[in-house]
Scaffold this motif. Sequence first.
Motif, PDB file in Angstrom:
ATOM      1  N   THR A 165     -33.005  96.652 100.090  1.00  0.00           N
ATOM      2  CA  THR A 165     -33.411  96.576  98.738  1.00  0.00           C
ATOM      3  C   THR A 165     -32.087  96.520  97.715  1.00  0.00           C
ATOM      4  OG1 THR A 165     -33.837  98.861  98.519  1.00  0.00           O
ATOM      5  CG2 THR A 165     -35.830  97.732  99.102  1.00  0.00           C
ATOM      6  N   SER A 166     -30.909  96.816  98.078  1.00  0.00           N
ATOM      7  CA  SER A 166     -29.910  96.895  97.406  1.00  0.00           C
ATOM      8  C   SER A 166     -29.751  95.612  96.448  1.00  0.00           C
ATOM      9  CB  SER A 166     -28.556  97.190  98.170  1.00  0.00           C
ATOM     10  OG  SER A 166     -28.659  98.333  98.897  1.00  0.00           O
ATOM     11  N   GLN A 167     -29.252  96.106  95.070  1.00  0.00           N
ATOM     12  CA  GLN A 167     -29.081  94.988  94.116  1.00  0.00           C
ATOM     13  C   GLN A 167     -27.953  95.156  93.822  1.00  0.00           C
ATOM     14  OE1 GLN A 167     -31.584  92.839  93.190  1.00  0.00           O
ATOM     15  NE2 GLN A 167     -32.442  93.589  95.067  1.00  0.00           N
ATOM     16  N   SER A 168     -26.913  96.087  94.097  1.00  0.00           N
ATOM     17  CA  SER A 168     -25.568  96.403  93.509  1.00  0.00           C
ATOM     18  C   SER A 168     -24.646  96.854  94.734  1.00  0.00           C
ATOM     19  CB  SER A 168     -25.548  97.257  92.574  1.00  0.00           C
ATOM     20  OG  SER A 168     -25.707  98.465  92.976  1.00  0.00           O
TER      21      SER A 168
ATOM     22  N   ASN B  99     -31.304  90.014 101.739  1.00  0.00           N
ATOM     23  CA  ASN B  99     -32.045  91.253 101.784  1.00  0.00           C
ATOM     24  C   ASN B  99     -33.256  91.141 102.841  1.00  0.00           C
ATOM     25  OD1 ASN B  99     -31.728  90.623  98.404  1.00  0.00           O
ATOM     26  ND2 ASN B  99     -31.300  92.571  98.899  1.00  0.00           N
TER      27      ASN B  99
ATOM     28  N   LYS C 256     -37.564  86.517  92.488  1.00  0.00           N
ATOM     29  CA  LYS C 256     -37.313  87.355  91.244  1.00  0.00           C
ATOM     30  C   LYS C 256     -38.619  88.398  91.250  1.00  0.00           C
ATOM     31  CE  LYS C 256     -35.547  86.962  86.781  1.00  0.00           C
ATOM     32  NZ  LYS C 256     -34.902  86.337  85.619  1.00  0.00           N
TER      33      LYS C 256
ATOM     34  N   ASN D 274     -33.921  92.581  86.996  1.00  0.00           N
ATOM     35  CA  ASN D 274     -32.862  93.218  87.779  1.00  0.00           C
ATOM     36  C   ASN D 274     -33.058  93.365  89.134  1.00  0.00           C
ATOM     37  OD1 ASN D 274     -31.131  93.936  85.321  1.00  0.00           O
ATOM     38  ND2 ASN D 274     -32.694  95.602  84.754  1.00  0.00           N
ATOM     39  N   PHE D 275     -34.409  93.059  89.521  1.00  0.00           N
ATOM     40  CA  PHE D 275     -34.606  93.231  91.386  1.00  0.00           C
ATOM     41  C   PHE D 275     -35.036  91.638  91.760  1.00  0.00           C
ATOM     42  CE2 PHE D 275     -36.961  94.220  94.888  1.00  0.00           C
ATOM     43  CZ  PHE D 275     -36.078  95.473  95.145  1.00  0.00           C
TER      44      PHE D 275
ATOM     45  N   ASP E   4     -23.957  87.168  95.006  1.00  0.00           N
ATOM     46  CA  ASP E   4     -25.019  88.163  94.244  1.00  0.00           C
ATOM     47  C   ASP E   4     -24.401  89.473  93.999  1.00  0.00           C
ATOM     48  OD1 ASP E   4     -26.938  85.984  94.762  1.00  0.00           O
ATOM     49  OD2 ASP E   4     -26.998  86.752  96.878  1.00  0.00           O
TER      50      ASP E   4
END
Length: 533
Positions: free
Chosen positions: A131-134, A213, A202, A206-207, A76
């Motif tokens: 909540t991190s996406q990167s 998570n 989803k 982008n989130f 991810d």
Amino acid sequence: MKFSLLLKVTALFFNTSNQFTFPVDQEEPADFEKAILAAKWGKFHWMMYTIAITSGWSSMFETTTMSYVFPAAECDLGLTLEHKGLLNAITYAGMISTGFFWGYLSDTLGRKKLLIVGYFLDAIFVLLSATSQSFAMLMVSKFFGGFIINGPFSAITTYISELHCAAHRSNAQYVMGVIYSAGTLVLPLLAVNILPLNFHWKLSENFIIHSWNIYLFICAFVPLTSAVAFIFLPESPKFLMTTGRNEKALAVFRKIYAMNTGQPGDNFPVKVLVNEIELNQICNYKITANRTKSKAFLEGWQQMKPLFQGPYLAKIILLCLIQCFNMGSLNTLRLWLPQLFQAMNDYELNYNSSAPLCEALEVFKPNKILENNNKTIECFVNTNNYSVYTNSMIVCAVTILSYLVAGGVINKIGKKKLGVILGSCTGLTAMSLYWSRNSLSTLTLASMFVAGGSVMINTLLAIIVEMFPTTLRTMTVSLAMMSGRSGAVIGNSLYPILLKTGCSPPLFFNGILSLSCGLLILLLPVQDSVSLT
């Protein structure tokens, strides 16, 4: 029911069936040791340790969760070996950045407020990491999580110590060690039930919320619970006495006495406490009774000076060096263990045979990586890794057992001798991993290493409490832990490089650092007081 066993164990540690009693002259001012002995040991301390469970877990969760997130979030977030090393190190880097700051606040403004505010802020940053996406967002949130948690960790160590008499103080550190280790046992238990889930929610392009998570989100409730719980505990009576608030300190002693004995607080035999403001003048710093916050800040700088002068300067330098080597060794291998177990698990699935550790670690070497890069391989998360979590739980269980053993023998052989034994054994154990030929021997040696290194940390904290006065303890703990975390940052940053060079460099790196700890402890000016009972 979960906590009752731990509380019964603490009762055995502190020999509550035969508490020391003494005649008290109600007109004669009592010092802290007489007052805390008169308050007894009992229900109050059980309540304190119950609350301290989530506090200890908060510190452990902040530094350890990434070890279990890596395998699940690898695809991810596009994590490389170097990314994993940086994520292991960044929390410790955040802790290092506030080594002086938090110790100073705790020693000048008190323990309780810092614990409440610190754990609440930590919960916020754990939620941000959830909540991190990167990779970048996760790095930032983990850095600030480390920035915050360093304060409550140092404060809880001092707070717990200052609610026990001298005879029980060392054992208190080992009970906290059991609590920390229980936290490391909870993490793989959560992981085995949450991370293998094929969960993808989803919310936008982008989130996306994945199972890892959710795992981090659940972990945020631990520091939040701690923040709320400490509202109901009193300030350290030792700190109150040191800052001239004897009436408030006496009120705390009465509450402890009433809860422990079931008698009215007015029956507390001590009526007057010594004036520690006058006694502190021999340390060449001034503390004003009932001082304001601004006065506390100004006097705090003066209060810190003795740490950087004789006879404390040489002691703090030596302790910091020992803690740097020990935590650098322990928190490098400990945080990489799930990754090593994963490599062994994948080896066994591919070859249908038990995994020699060094052969399993070949996957990290550059030639293997290049071989895979020449092929078009879709990123794949292996969720058939129950043994990874099981092995991690076994390591944690052995560590808990080691704290129980150490708490029983610390007064028999002494802190210094125990430290030398632990340093020597963990060093030899780490190097012995090089010759491990199967999963069982790797698990056994890894468990012994983590257990010994973990007990060593708390042994050094117990030594600090003995070697330094109250007004310098939290600062000293902060400095020692800051040095230890510096070692963890260096170790975790180097480990990906060492793993790529081969099997022996990372393992002998751990072993030499641990052996050095055992030798350096011999230089500590501590006299072991051995109990013959």
